[in-house]
Design a protein around this motif. Structure first.
Motif, PDB file in Angstrom:
ATOM      1  N   VAL A 102      91.612  69.477  60.647  1.00 58.76           N
ATOM      2  CA  VAL A 102      90.277  69.472  61.253  1.00 58.76           C
ATOM      3  C   VAL A 102      89.354  68.532  60.465  1.00 58.76           C
ATOM      4  N   ASN A 103      88.680  67.925  61.421  1.00 59.66           N
ATOM      5  CA  ASN A 103      87.763  66.859  60.764  1.00 59.66           C
ATOM      6  C   ASN A 103      86.819  67.656  59.769  1.00 59.66           C
ATOM      7  N   PRO A 104      86.925  67.343  58.539  1.00 57.38           N
ATOM      8  CA  PRO A 104      85.747  67.810  57.782  1.00 57.38           C
ATOM      9  C   PRO A 104      84.297  67.509  58.013  1.00 57.38           C
ATOM     10  N   ASN A 105      83.914  66.339  58.815  1.00 53.32           N
ATOM     11  CA  ASN A 105      82.512  65.932  59.006  1.00 53.32           C
ATOM     12  C   ASN A 105      82.055  66.553  60.296  1.00 53.32           C
ATOM     13  N   LEU A 106      82.647  67.483  60.648  1.00 46.51           N
ATOM     14  CA  LEU A 106      82.381  68.233  61.891  1.00 46.51           C
ATOM     15  C   LEU A 106      81.016  68.978  61.512  1.00 46.51           C
ATOM     16  N   GLY A 107      79.828  68.828  62.203  1.00 43.56           N
ATOM     17  CA  GLY A 107      78.563  69.480  61.857  1.00 43.56           C
ATOM     18  C   GLY A 107      77.851  69.087  60.622  1.00 43.56           C
ATOM     19  N   VAL A 108      78.474  68.061  59.887  1.00 47.55           N
ATOM     20  CA  VAL A 108      77.691  67.611  58.899  1.00 47.55           C
ATOM     21  C   VAL A 108      76.537  66.451  59.319  1.00 47.55           C
ATOM     22  N   GLU A 109      75.252  66.543  59.034  1.00 48.84           N
ATOM     23  CA  GLU A 109      74.371  65.935  59.408  1.00 48.84           C
ATOM     24  C   GLU A 109      73.726  64.989  58.244  1.00 48.84           C
ATOM     25  N   LYS A 110      74.163  65.071  57.168  1.00 47.37           N
ATOM     26  CA  LYS A 110      73.641  64.325  55.776  1.00 47.37           C
ATOM     27  C   LYS A 110      74.918  63.426  55.478  1.00 47.37           C
ATOM     28  N   PHE A 111      74.796  62.120  55.410  1.00 49.47           N
ATOM     29  CA  PHE A 111      75.836  61.204  55.058  1.00 49.47           C
ATOM     30  C   PHE A 111      75.154  60.077  53.735  1.00 49.47           C
ATOM     31  N   HIS A 112      74.337  60.308  53.007  1.00 48.15           N
ATOM     32  CA  HIS A 112      73.547  59.518  52.206  1.00 48.15           C
ATOM     33  C   HIS A 112      74.396  59.453  51.076  1.00 48.15           C
ATOM     34  N   LEU A 113      74.346  58.455  50.261  1.00 45.08           N
ATOM     35  CA  LEU A 113      75.114  58.368  49.195  1.00 45.08           C
ATOM     36  C   LEU A 113      74.131  59.025  47.878  1.00 45.08           C
ATOM     37  N   PRO A 114      74.865  59.674  47.098  1.00 50.79           N
ATOM     38  CA  PRO A 114      74.032  60.199  45.608  1.00 50.79           C
ATOM     39  C   PRO A 114      73.500  59.350  44.710  1.00 50.79           C
ATOM     40  N   GLN A 115      72.369  59.827  44.099  1.00 50.84           N
ATOM     41  CA  GLN A 115      71.806  58.929  43.121  1.00 50.84           C
ATOM     42  C   GLN A 115      72.688  59.075  41.886  1.00 50.84           C
ATOM     43  N   SER A 116      72.640  57.900  40.971  1.00 49.83           N
ATOM     44  CA  SER A 116      73.577  58.142  39.843  1.00 49.83           C
ATOM     45  C   SER A 116      72.485  58.687  38.482  1.00 49.83           C
ATOM     46  N   PHE A 117      71.291  58.242  39.056  1.00 49.51           N
ATOM     47  CA  PHE A 117      70.277  58.748  37.741  1.00 49.51           C
ATOM     48  C   PHE A 117      69.413  59.933  38.206  1.00 49.51           C
ATOM     49  N   VAL A 118      69.048  60.858  37.348  1.00 50.82           N
ATOM     50  CA  VAL A 118      68.151  61.848  37.717  1.00 50.82           C
ATOM     51  C   VAL A 118      67.018  61.965  36.644  1.00 50.82           C
ATOM     52  N   PHE A 119      66.110  62.559  37.070  1.00 52.76           N
ATOM     53  CA  PHE A 119      64.953  62.733  35.937  1.00 52.76           C
ATOM     54  C   PHE A 119      65.120  64.172  35.387  1.00 52.76           C
ATOM     55  N   ARG A 120      65.227  64.450  34.131  1.00 53.60           N
ATOM     56  CA  ARG A 120      65.131  65.582  33.530  1.00 53.60           C
ATOM     57  C   ARG A 120      64.228  65.703  32.299  1.00 53.60           C
ATOM     58  N   ASN A 121      63.367  66.627  32.439  1.00 54.00           N
ATOM     59  CA  ASN A 121      62.330  66.649  31.361  1.00 54.00           C
ATOM     60  C   ASN A 121      61.365  65.342  31.255  1.00 54.00           C
ATOM     61  N   GLY A 122      61.173  64.484  32.407  1.00 49.89           N
ATOM     62  CA  GLY A 122      60.444  63.535  32.389  1.00 49.89           C
ATOM     63  C   GLY A 122      61.207  62.309  31.920  1.00 49.89           C
ATOM     64  N   LEU A 123      62.528  62.224  31.641  1.00 48.77           N
ATOM     65  CA  LEU A 123      63.375  61.067  31.148  1.00 48.77           C
ATOM     66  C   LEU A 123      64.737  61.021  32.170  1.00 48.77           C
ATOM     67  N   PRO A 124      64.794  59.579  32.450  1.00 46.29           N
ATOM     68  CA  PRO A 124      65.987  59.339  33.476  1.00 46.29           C
ATOM     69  C   PRO A 124      67.354  59.636  32.690  1.00 46.29           C
ATOM     70  N   VAL A 125      68.162  60.586  33.241  1.00 46.78           N
ATOM     71  CA  VAL A 125      69.508  60.626  32.743  1.00 46.78           C
ATOM     72  C   VAL A 125      70.639  60.254  33.762  1.00 46.78           C
ATOM     73  N   TYR A 126      71.728  59.578  33.253  1.00 44.22           N
ATOM     74  CA  TYR A 126      72.811  59.409  34.031  1.00 44.22           C
ATOM     75  C   TYR A 126      73.730  60.341  34.071  1.00 44.22           C
TER      76      TYR A 126
END
Length: 538
Positions: A20-44
């Motif tokens: 079965v194609n696992p992409n059936l019904g999937v609408e989001k194909f964006h690439l994730p980010q490598s950095f996020v902000f935690r407590n106001g600081l960028p974290v890898y």
């Protein structure tokens, strides 16, 4: 569940209709980010990085990094703010093996584990034990502690802590036996069932052995407890104050002396200070009696070492060469002294202060409240001990002798160190010379006499309005036989009633007395006449 179904599909052979194609019904194909902000600081993110579309990768392991706050409880705030200053405390112990010792094979060390909810950090402290010989205190400093292998990529969270659990912190197994009331309440509200405290804790064999030896010991010098700490803590900074009188009139040159007695409730000591009045002729000594316990009777002065807290019956050998002594448990040779206490001090009572009879005459409000609270005694009527005030002597200023100004002479009488008289500065600035306005009134006068020689003499009287001073000048006449010049130097002059001359006292036709010389004003200059007309109109 999606991951398990995906694995079950991948286990089938790759034939048409089995995949079965696992992409059936999937609408989001964006690439994730490598950095996020935690407590106001960028974290890898690293290993936490998701796959395409924000979904988890098949080989990704979900690691919980911090305590998750339940949804719907409390304000929407991060954990470091919601759990600020909230610490869980667990009581635990760990067993330490001891090698090559006959008294003990292992050692039980009791610790307190602190879990900080704001950042999931852990701190371990060991309570102090007397004469343990072990460096105690903080065993593990506060930080996040990883779990033992193979889960060393994860850190301990609050789910690992509960009564009865065993946790491994850097190779040591800590057995949790109990927790405090706040921890038990917090875990219960979070849905965790907390078992009752574990009472069967193992005992330390070495400390049990040492306690038996201490109980069997017979000390050579029994310890006698003199507990004065409770009295000090209960009555510190509480002082009774009495106003006293020492009548010393029976002695030569003696007089009544006013004293203030301070009774310190913290240690039952007494201090007496003397009230030194101004100009009494006595040296201002700091204290009449230093702070100490005051004995009721004084028979003789004891020798140094005669009064001690313990007495000795006998001494065997020299004390320098391992001598021994026996203490007197019954204190048969002790010297007992009776000291004054707060029960002996009352208004009207007479106390013996090292041979001086002092009478208590009055007390302050705190002292009266103390006796009402402790002894249920009302405040007695105070004794009037103050000496009558001396009669006030009127100060007579000697009459002016003519030397200098009268104000300077008066200043020498009013003060030991003479101070120059103060001038009216505002009047001086207002009535000082200002352009053509001289503010000096000049009058022509003669002596009020019938002597033919003095009747022909003329004088110029000048009145200075800036400071109310007067000067008299005599013009020189040829062939008169009288030397002219200054007759009275500029100064303040007084009238017969003692008041100073003012501008209203000078006018044409007036008779004035200046230093016992009578002058008759016969004329005035134009400025004086204009000033008189101006003042008359006002």
């Amino acid at each position: 569940n999606e991951y398990k179904s995906y694995l079950s599909i991948m286990s089938l052979p790759l034939l048409p209709g089995n995949s079965v194609n696992p992409n059936l019904g999937v609408e989001k194909f964006h690439l994730p980010q490598s950095f996020v902000f935690r407590n106001g600081l960028p974290v890898y993110l690293g290993e936490e990085k998701c796959g395409v579309g924000g979904t988890f990768r098949p080989d990704q392991k979900i690691v919980k990094r911090s305590t998750v706050k339940p949804n719907g409880q409390g304000p929407p705030a991060p954990s470091w703010l919601a759990y600020d200053k909230q610490v869980l405390r667990f009581f635990a112990y760990f067993q330490e093996t001891v090698h090559e010792r006959r008294e003990e094979k292992y050692r039980i060390r009791r610790v307190s584990i602190f879990y900080y909810l704001e950042d999931d950090s852990i701190q371990v402290n060991e309570s102090q034990q007397m004469n343990s010989g072990i460096p105690q205190g903080t065993i593990i400093r506060r930080h996040t502690i990883p779990k033992p292998p193979p889960h060393d990529d994860e850190c301990y969270d609050v789910e690992a802590f509960n009564v009865g659990n065993t946790i491994d912190l850097y190779g040591r197994a800590f057995y949790i036996t109990d927790c405090d009331a706040f921890t038990r309440n917090w875990l219960t509200k979070s849905g965790v069932k907390v078992p009752p405290p574990i009472e069967s804790e193992p005992s330390d064999p070495y400390f049990t052995y040492r306690q038996k030896e201490i109980d069997c010991m017979q000390p050579l010098r029994p310890y006698e407890r003199f507990d004065t700490l409770k009295q000090f803590l209960d009555h510190d900074r509480q002082v009774l104050r009495f106003y006293c009188l020492w009548d010393n009139t029976n002695e030569m040159f003696g007089d009544p002396r006013e004293l203030i007695l301070h009774y310190f409730l913290a240690d039952d000591t007494i201090e007496i200070r003397e009230v030194i009045r101004a100009n009494s002729g006595r040296d201002a000594a700091p204290k009449f009696l230093g702070r100490s316990k005051l004995p009721k009777t004084v028979e003789k002065l004891n020798k140094p070492g005669e009064i001690t807290q313990r007495t000795v019956l006998n001494v065997f050998g020299s004390m320098a060469n391992d001598g021994r002594y026996i203490l007197d448990a019954l204190k048969t040779g002790a010297v007992h002294k009776d000291f004054y206490t707060d029960a002996d001090l009352q208004i009207g009572a007479k106390i013996n202060v090292w041979g001086r009879e002092v009478t208590l005459c009055d007390m302050d409000e705190f002292t009266a409240h103390h006796y009402k609270t402790k002894f249920n005694l009302d405040r007695a009527k105070a004794i009037d001990y103050h000496a009558p005030p001396p009669a006030k002597k009127e100060f007579d200023i000697p009459p002016y002798n003519g030397w200098g100004s009268e104000e300077d002479s008066r200043a020498n009488c009013l003060r030991l160190i003479a101070v120059p008289p103060k001038r009216d500065f505002n009047k001086f600035m207002k009535k000082d010379r200002q352009g053509l306005e001289s503010h000096i009134l000049r009058y022509l006068a003669r002596l009020d006499t019938f002597k033919p020689i003095d009747m022909e003499r003329n004088f110029i009287i000048s009145f200075f309005m800036s400071d109310d001073t007067v000067s008299v000048f005599e013009p020189e006449k040829r062939n008169s036989g009288i030397t002219g010049g200054k007759y009275i130097e500029r100064c303040k002059l007084t009238k017969e009633d003692g008041s100073y001359f003012t501008a209203e006292d000078f006018y044409v036709g007036a008779t004035i007395s200046l230093r016992k010389h009578k002058f008759v004003i016969i004329d005035a200059d134009q400025y004086a006449l204009n000033y008189a007309e101006k003042e008359k109109g006002n």
